[in-house]
Design a protein around this motif. Structure first.
Motif, PDB file in Angstrom:
ATOM      1  N   GLY A   1     -54.002  33.406  -2.896  1.00 27.27           N
ATOM      2  CA  GLY A   1     -54.295  32.424  -1.856  1.00 27.27           C
ATOM      3  C   GLY A   1     -54.549  33.003  -0.485  1.00 27.27           C
ATOM      4  O   GLY A   1     -54.441  32.298   0.515  1.00 27.27           O
ATOM      5  N   LYS A   2     -54.921  34.286  -0.421  1.00 28.02           N
ATOM      6  CA  LYS A   2     -55.136  34.930   0.869  1.00 28.02           C
ATOM      7  C   LYS A   2     -56.594  35.345   1.097  1.00 28.02           C
ATOM      8  O   LYS A   2     -56.902  36.090   2.024  1.00 28.02           O
ATOM      9  CB  LYS A   2     -54.242  36.170   0.995  1.00 28.02           C
ATOM     10  CG  LYS A   2     -52.769  35.838   1.009  1.00 28.02           C
ATOM     11  CD  LYS A   2     -52.413  35.014   2.227  1.00 28.02           C
ATOM     12  CE  LYS A   2     -50.921  34.782   2.316  1.00 28.02           C
ATOM     13  NZ  LYS A   2     -50.559  34.137   3.559  1.00 28.02           N
ATOM     14  N   ARG A   3     -57.497  34.867   0.237  1.00 31.05           N
ATOM     15  CA  ARG A   3     -58.912  35.161   0.409  1.00 31.05           C
ATOM     16  C   ARG A   3     -59.708  33.983  -0.106  1.00 31.05           C
ATOM     17  O   ARG A   3     -59.306  33.306  -1.042  1.00 31.05           O
ATOM     18  CB  ARG A   3     -59.307  36.424  -0.353  1.00 31.05           C
ATOM     19  CG  ARG A   3     -60.715  36.890   0.007  1.00 31.05           C
ATOM     20  CD  ARG A   3     -61.099  38.211  -0.581  1.00 31.05           C
ATOM     21  NE  ARG A   3     -60.150  39.262  -0.237  1.00 31.05           N
ATOM     22  CZ  ARG A   3     -60.268  40.513  -0.643  1.00 31.05           C
ATOM     23  NH1 ARG A   3     -61.278  40.880  -1.407  1.00 31.05           N
ATOM     24  NH2 ARG A   3     -59.367  41.413  -0.307  1.00 31.05           N
ATOM     25  N   VAL A   4     -60.850  33.757   0.527  1.00 32.71           N
ATOM     26  CA  VAL A   4     -61.795  32.745   0.086  1.00 32.71           C
ATOM     27  C   VAL A   4     -63.087  33.466  -0.283  1.00 32.71           C
ATOM     28  O   VAL A   4     -63.535  34.362   0.441  1.00 32.71           O
ATOM     29  CB  VAL A   4     -62.074  31.706   1.200  1.00 32.71           C
ATOM     30  CG1 VAL A   4     -63.168  30.750   0.788  1.00 32.71           C
ATOM     31  CG2 VAL A   4     -60.810  30.949   1.549  1.00 32.71           C
TER      32      VAL A   4
ATOM     33  N   GLY B   1     -69.926  35.759   0.234  1.00 32.55           N
ATOM     34  CA  GLY B   1     -69.164  36.289   1.362  1.00 32.55           C
ATOM     35  C   GLY B   1     -67.700  35.965   1.160  1.00 32.55           C
ATOM     36  O   GLY B   1     -67.358  34.991   0.477  1.00 32.55           O
ATOM     37  N   GLN B   2     -66.848  36.791   1.738  1.00 30.45           N
ATOM     38  CA  GLN B   2     -65.413  36.615   1.574  1.00 30.45           C
ATOM     39  C   GLN B   2     -64.731  36.551   2.937  1.00 30.45           C
ATOM     40  O   GLN B   2     -65.119  37.260   3.859  1.00 30.45           O
ATOM     41  CB  GLN B   2     -64.824  37.781   0.789  1.00 30.45           C
ATOM     42  CG  GLN B   2     -65.402  37.932  -0.596  1.00 30.45           C
ATOM     43  CD  GLN B   2     -64.931  39.195  -1.263  1.00 30.45           C
ATOM     44  OE1 GLN B   2     -63.740  39.514  -1.217  1.00 30.45           O
ATOM     45  NE2 GLN B   2     -65.848  39.934  -1.874  1.00 30.45           N
ATOM     46  N   LEU B   3     -63.727  35.703   3.009  1.00 32.06           N
ATOM     47  CA  LEU B   3     -62.878  35.631   4.188  1.00 32.06           C
ATOM     48  C   LEU B   3     -61.478  36.044   3.755  1.00 32.06           C
ATOM     49  O   LEU B   3     -60.852  35.386   2.925  1.00 32.06           O
ATOM     50  CB  LEU B   3     -62.846  34.219   4.774  1.00 32.06           C
ATOM     51  CG  LEU B   3     -62.065  34.098   6.079  1.00 32.06           C
ATOM     52  CD1 LEU B   3     -62.807  34.805   7.215  1.00 32.06           C
ATOM     53  CD2 LEU B   3     -61.835  32.631   6.416  1.00 32.06           C
ATOM     54  N   ASP B   4     -61.018  37.157   4.296  1.00 34.94           N
ATOM     55  CA  ASP B   4     -59.697  37.708   3.978  1.00 34.94           C
ATOM     56  C   ASP B   4     -58.753  37.335   5.113  1.00 34.94           C
ATOM     57  O   ASP B   4     -58.981  37.688   6.265  1.00 34.94           O
ATOM     58  CB  ASP B   4     -59.818  39.218   3.841  1.00 34.94           C
ATOM     59  CG  ASP B   4     -58.517  39.903   3.475  1.00 34.94           C
ATOM     60  OD1 ASP B   4     -57.455  39.255   3.490  1.00 34.94           O
ATOM     61  OD2 ASP B   4     -58.570  41.113   3.181  1.00 34.94           O
TER      62      ASP B   4
ATOM     63  N   ARG C   1     -55.779  35.922  12.893  1.00 32.62           N
ATOM     64  CA  ARG C   1     -56.975  36.721  12.599  1.00 32.62           C
ATOM     65  C   ARG C   1     -57.365  36.612  11.133  1.00 32.62           C
ATOM     66  O   ARG C   1     -56.536  36.438  10.255  1.00 32.62           O
ATOM     67  CB  ARG C   1     -56.686  38.186  12.937  1.00 32.62           C
ATOM     68  CG  ARG C   1     -57.882  39.096  12.840  1.00 32.62           C
ATOM     69  CD  ARG C   1     -57.530  40.529  13.190  1.00 32.62           C
ATOM     70  NE  ARG C   1     -56.645  41.146  12.227  1.00 32.62           N
ATOM     71  CZ  ARG C   1     -57.017  41.621  11.033  1.00 32.62           C
ATOM     72  NH1 ARG C   1     -58.274  41.541  10.661  1.00 32.62           N
ATOM     73  NH2 ARG C   1     -56.135  42.181  10.222  1.00 32.62           N
ATOM     74  N   ALA C   2     -58.671  36.760  10.874  1.00 32.59           N
ATOM     75  CA  ALA C   2     -59.212  36.865   9.522  1.00 32.59           C
ATOM     76  C   ALA C   2     -60.324  37.915   9.552  1.00 32.59           C
ATOM     77  O   ALA C   2     -60.826  38.271  10.624  1.00 32.59           O
ATOM     78  CB  ALA C   2     -59.767  35.530   9.044  1.00 32.59           C
ATOM     79  N   GLU C   3     -60.686  38.399   8.382  1.00 34.82           N
ATOM     80  CA  GLU C   3     -61.715  39.433   8.293  1.00 34.82           C
ATOM     81  C   GLU C   3     -62.799  39.013   7.305  1.00 34.82           C
ATOM     82  O   GLU C   3     -62.500  38.549   6.207  1.00 34.82           O
ATOM     83  CB  GLU C   3     -61.091  40.748   7.834  1.00 34.82           C
ATOM     84  CG  GLU C   3     -62.082  41.889   7.771  1.00 34.82           C
ATOM     85  CD  GLU C   3     -61.426  43.224   7.434  1.00 34.82           C
ATOM     86  OE1 GLU C   3     -62.170  44.174   7.187  1.00 34.82           O
ATOM     87  OE2 GLU C   3     -60.190  43.316   7.425  1.00 34.82           O
ATOM     88  N   VAL C   4     -64.046  39.185   7.715  1.00 41.55           N
ATOM     89  CA  VAL C   4     -65.172  38.968   6.816  1.00 41.55           C
ATOM     90  C   VAL C   4     -65.322  40.217   5.957  1.00 41.55           C
ATOM     91  O   VAL C   4     -65.313  41.335   6.472  1.00 41.55           O
ATOM     92  CB  VAL C   4     -66.480  38.704   7.599  1.00 41.55           C
ATOM     93  CG1 VAL C   4     -67.678  38.683   6.662  1.00 41.55           C
ATOM     94  CG2 VAL C   4     -66.377  37.407   8.374  1.00 41.55           C
ATOM     95  N   ARG C   5     -65.441  40.005   4.656  1.00 43.46           N
ATOM     96  CA  ARG C   5     -65.609  41.110   3.710  1.00 43.46           C
ATOM     97  C   ARG C   5     -66.820  40.854   2.818  1.00 43.46           C
ATOM     98  O   ARG C   5     -67.044  39.733   2.394  1.00 43.46           O
ATOM     99  CB  ARG C   5     -64.381  41.259   2.818  1.00 43.46           C
ATOM    100  CG  ARG C   5     -63.147  41.686   3.564  1.00 43.46           C
ATOM    101  CD  ARG C   5     -62.026  41.949   2.567  1.00 43.46           C
ATOM    102  NE  ARG C   5     -60.845  42.433   3.228  1.00 43.46           N
ATOM    103  CZ  ARG C   5     -60.579  43.720   3.422  1.00 43.46           C
ATOM    104  NH1 ARG C   5     -61.415  44.640   3.012  1.00 43.46           N
ATOM    105  NH2 ARG C   5     -59.477  44.078   4.037  1.00 43.46           N
ATOM    106  N   LYS C   6     -67.539  41.894   2.552  1.00 45.59           N
ATOM    107  CA  LYS C   6     -68.620  41.907   1.559  1.00 45.59           C
ATOM    108  C   LYS C   6     -69.563  40.706   1.684  1.00 45.59           C
ATOM    109  O   LYS C   6     -69.760  39.949   0.738  1.00 45.59           O
ATOM    110  CB  LYS C   6     -68.063  41.971   0.141  1.00 45.59           C
ATOM    111  CG  LYS C   6     -67.132  43.136  -0.124  1.00 45.59           C
ATOM    112  CD  LYS C   6     -67.881  44.449  -0.192  1.00 45.59           C
ATOM    113  CE  LYS C   6     -66.986  45.591  -0.616  1.00 45.59           C
ATOM    114  NZ  LYS C   6     -66.306  46.258   0.487  1.00 45.59           N
TER     115      LYS C   6
END
Length: 178
Positions: A64-67, A81-84, A94-99
């Motif tokens: 439950g820590k990434r979308v 796209g992923q939101l970590d 804060r959140a981080e955009v991944r891939k």
């Protein structure tokens, strides 16, 4: 092939990931083959790409820590796209955009911008007011992020291997306050 059909973006749950594994892997492989610096180098197989999603993304979705978002156009998965937001206790804002991935056949159609807008909206809904990301310095994604309001925090030289050539590339760390 490009048409004017509407873009459909949707969330993929942990339970649904297996249904998208082949298509997600194909987009990831196409991006790496096209030279995208997204953590992988050639040779990069179908098994490698699917293992990334099942071994790295799936556990993060389950906890439950990434979308994970996917973008469909003309019935084809063309981007993701992923939101970590698995951040330490001192960074709950804060959140981080991944891939962020868009298949090379579908570049310059607004897909990356649409995915980023959705990721930012999700971050805001989660109470996050700062988004970070990194991208290869000088890559075509860097001006895209700048056009979306991301600022450069700094550049780290020699950060990663180039996906196609025997050299080290720098990365640009970027952020945006929501």
């Amino acid at each position: 092939m490009t048409t004017n059909s509407p873009l459909k973006i949707s969330k993929v749950s942990a339970d649904e990931l297996a249904n998208h594994l082949t298509e997600l892997g194909a987009v990831l492989r196409a991006c790496v083959k096209d030279g995208a610096s997204i953590g992988f180098v050639q040779p990069f197989s179908k098994d490698d790409s699917e293992a990334f999603f099942s071994g790295s993304v799936l556990p993060a979705l389950r906890n439950g820590k990434r979308v994970l978002l996917v973008a469909y156009k003309d019935g084809r998965l063309v981007g993701s796209g992923q939101l970590d937001f698995d951040t330490p206790p001192n960074q709950p804002h804060r959140a981080e955009v991944r891939k962020l991935l868009v298949h090379p056949d579908f570049h310059r159609q607004g897909i990356a911008k649409a995915l980023m807008a959705e990721l930012e909206q999700l971050a805001a809904q989660l109470g996050r007011c700062l988004i970070t990301l990194d991208t290869r310095t000088g890559d075509r994604a860097e001006p895209l992020y700048a056009s979306l309001g991301y600022s450069t925090a700094g550049i780290i030289p020699g950060y990663c291997l180039d996906p196609l050539e025997d050299r080290l590339d720098s990365t640009t760390v970027m952020y945006k306050a929501l």
